[in-house]
Design a protein around this motif. Structure first.
Motif, PDB file in Angstrom:
ATOM      1  N   MET A   1     -16.940  16.873 -76.291  1.00  0.00           N
ATOM      2  CA  MET A   1     -15.597  17.430 -76.323  1.00  0.00           C
ATOM      3  C   MET A   1     -14.656  16.355 -76.887  1.00  0.00           C
ATOM      4  N   PRO A   2     -13.781  16.722 -77.785  1.00  0.00           N
ATOM      5  CA  PRO A   2     -12.840  15.740 -78.341  1.00  0.00           C
ATOM      6  C   PRO A   2     -11.949  15.135 -77.249  1.00  0.00           C
ATOM      7  N   ARG A   3     -11.683  13.855 -77.388  1.00  0.00           N
ATOM      8  CA  ARG A   3     -10.888  13.157 -76.374  1.00  0.00           C
ATOM      9  C   ARG A   3      -9.474  13.711 -76.268  1.00  0.00           C
ATOM     10  N   GLN A   4      -8.948  14.271 -77.356  1.00  0.00           N
ATOM     11  CA  GLN A   4      -7.609  14.839 -77.332  1.00  0.00           C
ATOM     12  C   GLN A   4      -7.551  16.052 -76.397  1.00  0.00           C
ATOM     13  N   VAL A   5      -8.623  16.834 -76.382  1.00  0.00           N
ATOM     14  CA  VAL A   5      -8.694  18.005 -75.492  1.00  0.00           C
ATOM     15  C   VAL A   5      -8.727  17.549 -74.032  1.00  0.00           C
ATOM     16  N   VAL A   6      -9.488  16.501 -73.769  1.00  0.00           N
ATOM     17  CA  VAL A   6      -9.562  15.958 -72.408  1.00  0.00           C
ATOM     18  C   VAL A   6      -8.186  15.483 -71.957  1.00  0.00           C
ATOM     19  N   ALA A   7      -7.488  14.760 -72.815  1.00  0.00           N
ATOM     20  CA  ALA A   7      -6.163  14.236 -72.469  1.00  0.00           C
ATOM     21  C   ALA A   7      -5.162  15.368 -72.256  1.00  0.00           C
ATOM     22  N   PHE A   8      -5.179  16.368 -73.139  1.00  0.00           N
ATOM     23  CA  PHE A   8      -4.268  17.498 -73.015  1.00  0.00           C
ATOM     24  C   PHE A   8      -4.513  18.231 -71.701  1.00  0.00           C
ATOM     25  N   THR A   9      -5.776  18.486 -71.390  1.00  0.00           N
ATOM     26  CA  THR A   9      -6.136  19.194 -70.162  1.00  0.00           C
ATOM     27  C   THR A   9      -5.746  18.389 -68.928  1.00  0.00           C
ATOM     28  N   CYS A  10      -6.029  17.098 -68.931  1.00  0.00           N
ATOM     29  CA  CYS A  10      -5.655  16.246 -67.792  1.00  0.00           C
ATOM     30  C   CYS A  10      -4.138  16.183 -67.643  1.00  0.00           C
ATOM     31  N   GLY A  11      -3.412  16.111 -68.744  1.00  0.00           N
ATOM     32  CA  GLY A  11      -1.950  16.126 -68.689  1.00  0.00           C
ATOM     33  C   GLY A  11      -1.435  17.427 -68.103  1.00  0.00           C
ATOM     34  N   TYR A  12      -2.054  18.526 -68.471  1.00  0.00           N
ATOM     35  CA  TYR A  12      -1.652  19.844 -67.973  1.00  0.00           C
ATOM     36  C   TYR A  12      -1.854  19.944 -66.457  1.00  0.00           C
ATOM     37  N   PHE A  13      -3.026  19.508 -65.980  1.00  0.00           N
ATOM     38  CA  PHE A  13      -3.351  19.672 -64.560  1.00  0.00           C
ATOM     39  C   PHE A  13      -2.798  18.578 -63.661  1.00  0.00           C
ATOM     40  N   PHE A  14      -2.670  17.349 -64.161  1.00  0.00           N
ATOM     41  CA  PHE A  14      -2.312  16.228 -63.294  1.00  0.00           C
ATOM     42  C   PHE A  14      -0.987  15.566 -63.633  1.00  0.00           C
ATOM     43  N   GLY A  15      -0.327  15.986 -64.703  1.00  0.00           N
ATOM     44  CA  GLY A  15       0.916  15.350 -65.108  1.00  0.00           C
ATOM     45  C   GLY A  15       0.640  14.184 -66.047  1.00  0.00           C
ATOM     46  N   VAL A  16       1.708  13.585 -66.520  1.00  0.00           N
ATOM     47  CA  VAL A  16       1.593  12.563 -67.570  1.00  0.00           C
ATOM     48  C   VAL A  16       0.812  11.336 -67.106  1.00  0.00           C
ATOM     49  N   ILE A  17       1.247  10.718 -66.022  1.00  0.00           N
ATOM     50  CA  ILE A  17       0.656   9.432 -65.604  1.00  0.00           C
ATOM     51  C   ILE A  17      -0.788   9.601 -65.135  1.00  0.00           C
ATOM     52  N   LEU A  18      -1.000  10.490 -64.170  1.00  0.00           N
ATOM     53  CA  LEU A  18      -2.370  10.696 -63.694  1.00  0.00           C
ATOM     54  C   LEU A  18      -3.248  11.282 -64.794  1.00  0.00           C
ATOM     55  N   GLY A  19      -2.680  12.146 -65.623  1.00  0.00           N
ATOM     56  CA  GLY A  19      -3.434  12.707 -66.739  1.00  0.00           C
ATOM     57  C   GLY A  19      -3.902  11.627 -67.691  1.00  0.00           C
ATOM     58  N   LEU A  20      -3.019  10.678 -67.989  1.00  0.00           N
ATOM     59  CA  LEU A  20      -3.366   9.548 -68.850  1.00  0.00           C
ATOM     60  C   LEU A  20      -4.485   8.719 -68.230  1.00  0.00           C
ATOM     61  N   VAL A  21      -4.349   8.415 -66.944  1.00  0.00           N
ATOM     62  CA  VAL A  21      -5.355   7.597 -66.256  1.00  0.00           C
ATOM     63  C   VAL A  21      -6.696   8.325 -66.206  1.00  0.00           C
ATOM     64  N   TYR A  22      -6.697   9.573 -65.757  1.00  0.00           N
ATOM     65  CA  TYR A  22      -7.945  10.326 -65.649  1.00  0.00           C
ATOM     66  C   TYR A  22      -8.606  10.543 -67.009  1.00  0.00           C
ATOM     67  N   ALA A  23      -7.809  10.875 -68.009  1.00  0.00           N
ATOM     68  CA  ALA A  23      -8.365  11.115 -69.344  1.00  0.00           C
ATOM     69  C   ALA A  23      -8.971   9.837 -69.919  1.00  0.00           C
ATOM     70  N   THR A  24      -8.270   8.735 -69.775  1.00  0.00           N
ATOM     71  CA  THR A  24      -8.772   7.465 -70.311  1.00  0.00           C
ATOM     72  C   THR A  24     -10.057   7.050 -69.599  1.00  0.00           C
ATOM     73  N   LEU A  25     -10.065   7.182 -68.270  1.00  0.00           N
ATOM     74  CA  LEU A  25     -11.288   6.856 -67.527  1.00  0.00           C
ATOM     75  C   LEU A  25     -12.439   7.778 -67.914  1.00  0.00           C
ATOM     76  N   THR A  26     -12.140   9.056 -68.070  1.00  0.00           N
ATOM     77  CA  THR A  26     -13.180  10.027 -68.414  1.00  0.00           C
ATOM     78  C   THR A  26     -13.814   9.723 -69.763  1.00  0.00           C
ATOM     79  N   VAL A  27     -12.994   9.507 -70.780  1.00  0.00           N
ATOM     80  CA  VAL A  27     -13.571   9.262 -72.113  1.00  0.00           C
ATOM     81  C   VAL A  27     -14.233   7.890 -72.186  1.00  0.00           C
TER      82      VAL A  27
END
Length: 153
Positions: A1-27
């Motif tokens: 899955m493209p990392r941009q999709v992961v970041a967008f989804t994490c931002g949607y569900f967790f907000g900017v800060i947690l979305g950034l952290v979760y997406a970065t850790l995930t990828v």
């Protein structure tokens, strides 16, 4: 899955800060897993068929691995999956590769986490972010080129 999709989804569900952290850790974790699985195939048919190319890749990326991985990740082009597979098969040093990748993921993760969280980014903000990422990658690339050129002389 493209990392941009992961970041967008994490931002949607967790907000900017947690979305950034979760997406970065995930990828980053996905990059490490893909690298490790690919490294199991160092003796495979593909690795033996392309031994010369993989040796060149290993020799190039084994020097200043952190910075080279950072530059690769800052540029919004290419396939993360393929990059991780090649790094694993070519036996690039894992720690600096993953550390450079993680740091290089952050700018795009931030942009797409912001977008996913509902923060409207103007087109000029996207263009500005892309220009800054390109400038950073160019500066690091130039530094690596000069360093490598002086090593060869």
């Amino acid at each position: 899955m493209p990392r941009q999709v992961v970041a967008f989804t994490c931002g949607y569900f967790f907000g900017v800060i947690l979305g950034l952290v979760y997406a970065t850790l995930t990828v980053t974790i996905a990059a490490a897993i893909t690298y490790k699985v690919a490294s199991l195939f160092q003796q495979s048919y593909i690795a033996s068929k392309y031994k010369k190319q993989l040796t060149k890749l290993h020799n190039f990326l084994s020097v200043d691995t952190f910075l080279k991985a950072l530059v690769i990740r800052l540029l919004p082009v290419g396939s993360n999956f393929l990059t991780n597979i090649l790094a694993g098969i070519a036996n690039i040093p894992l720690r600096p590769y993953i550390a450079g990748s993680c740091l290089g993921f952050i700018p795009q993760m931030a942009i797409f986490s912001l977008a996913g969280s509902g923060v409207k980014l103007a087109d000029s903000a996207h263009i500005g972010a892309a220009a800054i990422l390109f400038l950073i990658a160019t500066i690091i690339g130039y530094h690596l080129y000069k360093t490598r050129k002086s090593e060869l002389n």
